[in-house]
Write an enzyme that holds these catalytic residues in place. Structure first.
Site, PDB file in Angstrom:
ATOM      1  N   GLN A  89      -4.330 -53.404  26.412  1.00 29.25           N
ATOM      2  CA  GLN A  89      -5.736 -53.038  26.488  1.00 29.25           C
ATOM      3  C   GLN A  89      -6.145 -52.892  27.947  1.00 29.25           C
ATOM      4  O   GLN A  89      -6.054 -53.836  28.728  1.00 29.25           O
ATOM      5  CB  GLN A  89      -6.577 -54.104  25.782  1.00 29.25           C
ATOM      6  N   ARG A 136       1.613 -48.411  24.108  1.00 35.97           N
ATOM      7  CA  ARG A 136       0.370 -47.754  23.675  1.00 35.97           C
ATOM      8  C   ARG A 136      -0.778 -48.357  24.483  1.00 35.97           C
ATOM      9  O   ARG A 136      -1.035 -49.561  24.421  1.00 35.97           O
ATOM     10  CB  ARG A 136       0.134 -47.968  22.182  1.00 35.97           C
ATOM     11  N   ASP A 162       0.448 -53.981  17.364  1.00 35.53           N
ATOM     12  CA  ASP A 162      -0.949 -53.825  17.750  1.00 35.53           C
ATOM     13  C   ASP A 162      -1.373 -55.035  18.575  1.00 35.53           C
ATOM     14  O   ASP A 162      -0.787 -56.117  18.457  1.00 35.53           O
ATOM     15  CB  ASP A 162      -1.836 -53.730  16.511  1.00 35.53           C
TER      16      ASP A 162
END
Length: 316
Positions: free
Chosen positions: A165, A186, A136
């Site tokens: 991000q 991701r 993450d």
């Protein structure tokens, strides 16, 4: 929105508020919407139930910004046990972890040792699914160390993926290197209250940055290089855009996926899965549910309604 996010992040990091909320039987109803269980066994049970609806899961043990060595060791042990349970169940051995859960608050060397050990657990229990340790991404102060950690794991030949991000100014450059690495990435919009010199702050600019990142991750070059894009979003416009770009560039349905949070837009999750879009849910479990859950409110003020309904005994 920036003030709202800062307020919710402040509540998430307050030890006194966390204790008060987690001791409340009323607020526990709020947690059940976003949290898949109190322990690893319940998290595994939830993941198995999701599979019946053609939904995959990435399991996350609740707790962040941890500086207690005992808690860090507990996190590593619990996630290792969950990796074994996923492997035995024939589910994807897919774990998500914050670096600040596994030692980064003490030192990045300690974090690297713990994360490497956990990635080895994933590898040891891997089957034929999408088996990976997903890093993450937290606030921008740890962006580079987290990317360095990802490249370390890749260099060790371990099953690693990383979150980026879209709203950060540095992300286009980071994606160029990740695409060249054939990474599993991701992509999220970004939910931390970053200053303007670090990230775009307007909603329209964030959306545009996210679209540009989608184009990069779904380029023909990325497909040929073995990139596996994961689009972490609940925004149906972004999902539709990703579907369009993927189809135009020759991507198959099993070469990318959408990831959403447990308890958010459930009907939409099942709709996507029913028409062949690969959908994975971020599935948190554990007892330290308040910081995670209140950040969901920070990301979307409409989730505040779930809090009030829970407080008055009408939780969904």
């Amino acid at each position: 929105m920036l003030l709202w996010q800062k307020t919710m992040i402040g509540l998430a990091r307050s030890e006194s508020v966390t204790r008060r909320m987690q001791d409340s039987r009323y607020m526990a109803r709020f947690a059940r919407r976003f949290v898949g269980g109190r322990d690893g066994a319940e998290g595994l049970e939830c993941a198995g139930a999701l599979r019946e609806h053609d939904l995959s899961a990435s399991l996350f043990y609740l707790g962040e910004y941890v500086a207690d060595p005992q808690k860090i060791e507990t996190t590593r042990r619990v996630l290792g046990e969950v990796a074994q349970g996923l492997g035995k169940s024939g589910l994807d051995v897919h774990l998500s972890v914050d670096p600040t859960q596994l030692g980064a608050m003490i030192s990045w060397e300690a974090c690297r040792e713990n994360v490497t050990a956990l990635a080895r657990e994933v590898a040891a229990n891997a089957g034929t699914g999408r088996d990976v340790l997903m890093l993450d991404m937290e606030d921008s102060s740890v962006t580079q160390p987290t990317l360095d950690l990802y490249y370390h794991l890749r260099g060790e030949g371990l099953p690693a993926a990383v979150t980026v991000q879209g709203y950060l100014h540095r992300t286009p450059g980071d994606l160029v290197r990740l695409v060249a690495d054939g990474a599993m990435v991701r992509l999220v919009k970004g939910a931390f209250a970053e200053p303007g010199n670090k990230a775009v702050t307007g909603r329209r600019d964030r959306d545009e940055a996210y679209r540009k990142a989608i184009v990069t991750l779904l380029s023909p070059e990325a497909r040929e290089g073995g990139v596996y894009p994961v689009f972490g979003t609940h925004d149906h416009r972004m999902v539709a855009f990703a579907e369009h770009v993927a189809a135009a560039n020759g991507w198959h349905r099993d070469q990318w996926e959408v990831e959403m949070l447990l308890g958010v837009r459930t009907a939409y999750q099942r709709e996507l899965a029913s028409r062949g879009v690969a959908v994975r849910l971020y599935l948190p479990f554990g007892r330290d549910w308040w910081p995670y859950s209140i950040r969901r409110v920070g990301e979307n003020p409409r989730n505040l309604g779930f809090v009030f309904r829970s407080m008055f005994g009408r939780g969904e």
